[in-house]
Design an enzyme around this catalytic site. Structure first.
Site, PDB file in Angstrom:
ATOM      1  N   LYS A  82       3.752  -6.724  10.599  1.00 30.79           N
ATOM      2  CA  LYS A  82       3.112  -7.406   9.481  1.00 30.79           C
ATOM      3  C   LYS A  82       3.441  -6.676   8.172  1.00 30.79           C
ATOM      4  O   LYS A  82       3.457  -5.431   8.157  1.00 30.79           O
ATOM      5  CB  LYS A  82       1.595  -7.424   9.720  1.00 30.79           C
ATOM      6  CG  LYS A  82       0.786  -8.285   8.764  1.00 30.79           C
ATOM      7  CD  LYS A  82      -0.699  -8.256   9.157  1.00 30.79           C
ATOM      8  CE  LYS A  82      -1.573  -9.089   8.250  1.00 30.79           C
ATOM      9  NZ  LYS A  82      -2.993  -9.060   8.673  1.00 30.79           N
ATOM     10  N   SER A 157      -4.961 -13.528   8.939  1.00 29.57           N
ATOM     11  CA  SER A 157      -3.871 -13.313   8.017  1.00 29.57           C
ATOM     12  C   SER A 157      -2.557 -12.887   8.690  1.00 29.57           C
ATOM     13  O   SER A 157      -1.515 -12.934   8.053  1.00 29.57           O
ATOM     14  CB  SER A 157      -4.266 -12.230   7.009  1.00 29.57           C
ATOM     15  OG  SER A 157      -4.511 -11.005   7.676  1.00 29.57           O
ATOM     16  N   SER A 181      -8.149 -11.241  11.856  1.00 28.50           N
ATOM     17  CA  SER A 181      -6.772 -11.542  11.447  1.00 28.50           C
ATOM     18  C   SER A 181      -5.697 -11.324  12.499  1.00 28.50           C
ATOM     19  O   SER A 181      -4.556 -11.716  12.290  1.00 28.50           O
ATOM     20  CB  SER A 181      -6.412 -10.733  10.198  1.00 28.50           C
ATOM     21  OG  SER A 181      -6.995 -11.324   9.056  1.00 28.50           O
TER      22      SER A 181
END
Ligand SMILES: [Mg+2]
Ligand SMILES: [Zn+2]
Lengths: 496, 489, 96
Positions: A82, A157, A181
């Site tokens: 990420k 996210s 997330s």
């Protein structure tokens, strides 16, 4: 018919490499080819490392094998990170304009450990800006599409990480989970997502959103891979004072095919009115399956958990307002041009550099901490947090794990929730309480509805990822859902 | 001073109330939350890392030594220690504050309720209460030097250097008191080994809160905060100016604005600070990147026991040995000097005489040469100076000869007995030899003898002087005096 | 509405976020809606409940006072939007 290496879970890559059936280069090439095929449609990555750098890393693994070196546990496994974790030399933009051009001069501890475990890193994945969001629509760069339905969001996210794993672009990924997330996008994309106990994995090098809630964890094809990745990244780190000294067990050894002797609680509050009927029935069926596998399943109550979302949306923005104060255009990133003095420079750099959701949360958090409002908002939210912790403690004294839905509904369509922040926030309703209490929790597929995956959430006691993994593994083996792949064959087939 | 009324009259009308906030850099090798060096004077931005640059993703880890030094300071100031003290964030934006917040202690400081007793204005003993003592990190530094087009440059070498902040109660009653408190605080911290406390390097910084109230009133007036006082002298000057300014305004019936003012050393005035127009709202909240400081009771006790003798105790000990308060104070005010003196005492020197030899004779010579007692260039060791004092006490040499011996000791590093022997400076105390010299002097100076016999008793002094001259000062003056008296009958 | 435009302006200034006047009303409405929602926290009786700032705190963590090299000045300044004379350059800051 042979399945291409990009489809293999990490433990299969390891087995094949050890048996000499494949080279790390072949595995990496397979992943890169898959990326070429589907990335234009999925958009999972913000930054892909140069092909030759990726292949050079794979060649290094092959060279080690040729030398007869002991294979590290994730040798040759294609991995995605990420974009809020620092990797030396790879842009870590957090999908924000304010970090335009920022290239970290250091590695996050978890990334360094993943590399040391032999993983071959492909690049940085898309996300909601600074991890604030539940759909990856709040990326300043582009949207990521759900591989199961390109008209829907991948969740967020860590949407890019989940989509990359689901689409076969990466075998494993690291995400971060502040209010769900990792778990929510895992549920939306039909992958396994694990949020470890707060303090299990070092946060050093993870760009902070809400420090008391953030935790790095794996997104993987199956539960065994989740255990493997966790084992690789977990453990004490002298650079993170909140990272626990607790030794990390052999998580793979904890995996068993039954739930005999385990008690699983079903918190009624997690199946409240907002839960879609298909989610509810899928979770109830999962509970039945756990019972068949030997677990003692019973309803239980977490009375304060319905307030978790409210506490979360005070605490997380409060911490974020402070954590994001450093983006001022002085030392790195973007700076607004032409300001007369530093006050104007700061204001415009931040006003122009942050997207609407980040601005909203900074404002909210600043307000909640400001003179005259602290007690009413932040102070009270911390007290409610105490009550939520106590609820979990009481429930987990009776039960070894708690199970429920990961999300109240399957993946939603683009634009469905962007107009009303509160609607978007509500998609975290089943996950945020776990972060407030710091507990480990895992999401894995428990069914499908109209071709969209549904997620089962397994919550454990602090530091007891082993039991969470064991329950998840037993369920996975019996339900046999994780082998299902999205109907995403190649860029040519993408309609949008 | 712009006072309207005469100072004395004003002083009767208004009482000055001062509280000080003092920031002190701790004597650590590395920063509070990262491993960067704290060395002073390095080129800009060469002592920085991801943590103190506030790069995204970096995290703080506290420096154990910094915590220990802060604890020493809190114990030396007799504070109540909070073993569960915590870290908080103080949020504000400034170019030299990399994270946009300072890690400090707000709700649960390390120490509360301490006190410092010192000799205040006029020598009277004063006790100032310490409201709180907490740990925090320093900011970077902004300069305009060498920057193009009037821009500001930011150097982050100092960002993250460990500090303690010591906040006094408003117990100080005048500018001189404030300076003396600050000097006593500095000395205490120096003794406790907490800091180098070099004000000129900024390792001790002071802000003051000043207000005036009608004499006899117990309420506080409008608080004015004074910043940018960079020396002990400027603290006193700034406060004197401010006291006068406020008194004049009050005398004229004006109201004092609650504000922050900047001291301008060159112009000798304070002026309202421009950067503080907006009311600050620091939005303190618990630092989520750090757990509680977690001071184990045994650690607190060990630290308390490891504290050395502090200035007040040392002063009392010297006075008990017979040193006048002032002389003791001179020694105590310089830890190196006091340490030197203690070694002299351990080597057997008499307190009063040893102190005089040290602070008058040795120090006079060293000061003239610009050498410190603790510098390697000081070739006279405390044990040697004690030995010199012993030679005087035993009558082996006279006090006058001792000065020559000390010069030689300083030049060669030799023991005093070696110098005395080598130069033949041994005092003549032999009765026979002295009697002979006395008789020779009497024989050579009949006029003096006649004067003496005629009642001019001071003629004996002349004869004693003649004997001392003949023996090149080595004769024991007491014995010479006795011999002359005896021979003159 | 729990927050008005003047408060939005004040909070934006505290947060150093330039908010155009034209956005103040929308901000007030959005923040107001969220604040109204989280006002549910007031329903709970939390008398005598201590705050939890971190769920699994770890007290007493500290490291030794051993300096080590960090970044060079050029590494430190590499990402800076403006620098000169080895320093981060910002528009003039008026002291005092
Ligand atoms: Mg301070
Ligand atoms: Zn540093």
């Amino acid at each position: 018919m042979d399945v291409a290496p990009y489809e293999w879970p990490a433990h299969q890559v390891r087995r094949a490499l050890a048996a000499g059936q494949v080279s790390a280069r072949k595995v990496a090439e397979s992943a890169l080819r898959r990326i070429d095929e589907v990335e234009p449609a999925v958009g999972a990555f913000l930054h892909l490392r140069a092909r030759e750098d990726v292949l050079a890393d794979a060649d290094a693994v092959d060279a080690a094998i040729a030398r007869g070196a002991t294979l590290p546990p994730l040798a040759g496994v294609p991995a995605a990170i990420k974009a809020n974790m620092c990797m030396r030399g790879v842009p870590a933009s957090c999908a924000s304009r304010v970090l335009e051009g920022f290239v970290p001069p250091y590695d996050a501890t978890a990334v360094g450990r993943l590399r040391a475990a032999g993983a071959v890193i492909l690049g940085a994945t898309n996300m909601d800006e600074f991890a604030m969001g539940s759909s990856t629509e709040h990326s300043a760069d582009h949207v990521t599409r759900n591989p199961w339905d390109l008209g829907r969001v991948p969740g967020g996210s860590s949407g890019g990480a989940a989509a990359a794993v689901a689409a076969g672009e990466a075998t494993i990924a690291l995400g971060s989970d502040t209010g769900g997330s990792i778990r929510q996008p895992a549920a939306f994309c039909g992958t396994v997502g694990l949020k470890p106990t707060y303090g299990r994995v070092s946060r050093y090098g993870l760009v902070a959103f809400a420090s008391s809630l953030d935790q790095i964890g794996p997104l993987t094809r199956d539960v065994r891979d989740g255990a493997l990745v966790l084992a690789a990244i977990a453990g004490a780190d002298p650079a993170d004072a909140t990272c626990a000294a607790e030794p990390s067990p052999d998580y793979e050894a904890a995996l068993r095919r039954d739930c005999r002797g385990l008690r699983a609680g079903l918190p009624v509050e997690l199946l409240g009115g907002g839960t879609a009927p298909e989610v509810r029935s899928s979770v109830m069926a999962a509970a039945d399956l756990l019972a068949e596998l030997g677990a003692e399943v019973d309803e239980c109550s977490l009375p304060t958990v319905p307030y978790a979302l409210d506490a979360y949306y005070v605490i997380a923005p409060a911490e974020a307002s402070s954590n994001l104060a450093r983006y001022d255009g002085v030392r790195y990133g973007r700076r607004a041009a032409g300001a007369a003095d530093y006050v104007e420079m700061f204001g415009r750099t931040r006003g122009e550099g942050f997207g609407p959701e980040v601005r909203r949360r900074i404002m909210l958090g600043t307000y909640a901490l400001s003179a005259g409002y602290y007690d009413q908002y932040y102070g009270r939210a911390l007290q409610v947090r105490t009550r939520i912790c106590q609820d979990f403690e009481a429930a987990l004294a009776r039960f070894d794990v708690l199970v429920g839905p990961t999300t109240p509904s399957p993946a939603f369509a683009f634009g469905e929730k962007t107009a009303d922040p509160l609607q978007m926030y509500a998609s975290d309703v089943c996950t945020v309480a776990v972060n407030l209490a710091g507990l480990p929790a895992l999401s894995l597929p428990c069914g499908f509805h109209n071709g969209l995956p549904l997620g089962l959430q397994v919550i454990g006691r602090a530091w007891d990822e082993e039991t969470v993994l064991r329950v998840a593994f037993a369920f996975e083996q019996a339900a046999d859902l994780t082998r299902r792949r999205p109907p995403l064959l190649g860029a040519g087939r993408m309609g949008g | 001073m712009g006072g309207v009324g005469a100072p004395a009259e004003t002083a009767r009308r208004w009482q000055t109330v001062i509280g000080l906030e003092v920031h002190v850099e701790l004597a650590t090798r590395s920063k509070m939350f990262c491993r960067c060096s704290t060395a002073f004077g390095a080129p800009p931005n060469t002592q920085v890392c991801p943590v103190c640059l506030a790069l995204p993703g970096s995290l703080p880890v506290p420096n154990r030594r910094a915590i220990e030094l802060a604890l020493r300071a809190a114990l030396a100031l007799r504070c109540e220690i909070d073993p569960d003290c915590r870290w908080d964030r103080k949020n504000y934006h400034y170019p030299d504050l990399p994270k946009g917040y300072q890690i400090t202690q707000y709700a649960r400081p390390l120490g509360r309720g301490g006190e410092l007793t010192f000799a205040g204005a006029g020598g009277a003993s004063r006790t100032v209460r310490i409201r709180r003592l907490h740990m925090e990190e320093d900011t970077g530094k902004s300069t305009h030097e060498g920057m193009p087009g009037g821009a500001t440059g930011v150097d982050l070498n100092r960002a993250g250097v460990p500090l303690i902040e010591i906040v006094s109660e408003p117990d100080l009653r005048g500018p001189e008191d404030a300076r003396l408190y600050l000097q006593a605080l500095r000395l205490l911290l120096l003794y406790a080994g907490v800091s180098d406390v070099r004000m000129e390097e900024g390792s001790l910084r002071c802000d003051a809160n000043v207000s005036l109230r009608p004499a006899g009133s117990s309420e506080l007036g409008a608080l004015v905060e004074i910043k940018n006082m960079n020396s002990f002298r400027s603290v006193q000057r700034a406060l004197e100016y401010e006291e006068g300014r406020q008194a004049a305004a009050l005398d004229a019936g004006e109201r004092i604005a609650r504000e922050t003012r900047h001291w301008d050393e060159r112009r000798g005035i304070t002026f309202p600070s421009r950067s503080k127009e907006e009311a600050h709202d620091y939005r303190y909240f618990p630092e989520p990147d750090l757990g509680a400081v977690g001071l184990a009771p045994a650690f607190i006790e060990d630290t308390r026991r490891s504290l050395p003798e502090l200035p007040a105790d040392r002063q009392a000990r010297y006075e008990a040995l017979g040193l006048p308060g002032y002389d003791a104070g001179v020694l105590v005010a310089d830890p190196a000097l006091a340490a030197y003196f203690d070694r002299m005492l351990r080597a057997g020197a008499a307190a009063r005489e040893g102190a005089a030899l040290l602070s008058v004779e040795l120090l006079g010579r060293l000061n003239a040469a610009g050498i410190g007692v603790d510098s390697p260039e000081c070739r006279v060791h405390p044990e040697q100076l004690a030995a010199l004092q012993g030679l005087i006490a035993s009558g082996s040499i006279s006090g006058k000869i001792a000065k020559d011996v000390l010069d030689e000791m300083l030049a060669t590093g030799s023991d005093p007995s070696v110098v005395v022997q080598r130069k033949g400076l041994q005092q003549i105390s032999d009765q026979g030899a002295i009697g002979e010299a006395a008789r020779a002097a009497i024989a050579a100076n009949p006029q003096s003898v006649a004067d003496y016999r005629a009642g001019k008793k001071q003629a004996a002094d002349f004869l004693v002087g003649q004997v001392m001259k003949a023996t090149r000062g080595k004769a024991n003056p007491g014995l010479v005096r006795e011999a002359i008296a005896r021979e003159l009958g | 509405m729990p927050i008005d435009e003047a408060q939005v302006r004040h909070v934006a200034r505290l947060a150093r976020l330039a908010v155009p006047d034209s956005d103040l009303a929308r901000f007030a409405a959005e923040l107001g809606a969220i604040l109204e929602h989280v006002a549910r926290l007031q329903e709970l009786d939390v008398r005598d409940v201590p705050p939890t700032a971190a769920a699994l705190g770890r007290p007493g963590v500290a490291r030794d006072d051993e300096p080590s090299a960090g970044l060079t000045a050029s590494e430190a300044l590499a990402g800076a939007p403006a620098s000169a004379a080895g320093m981060f350059q910002v528009p003039r800051v008026v002291e005092g």
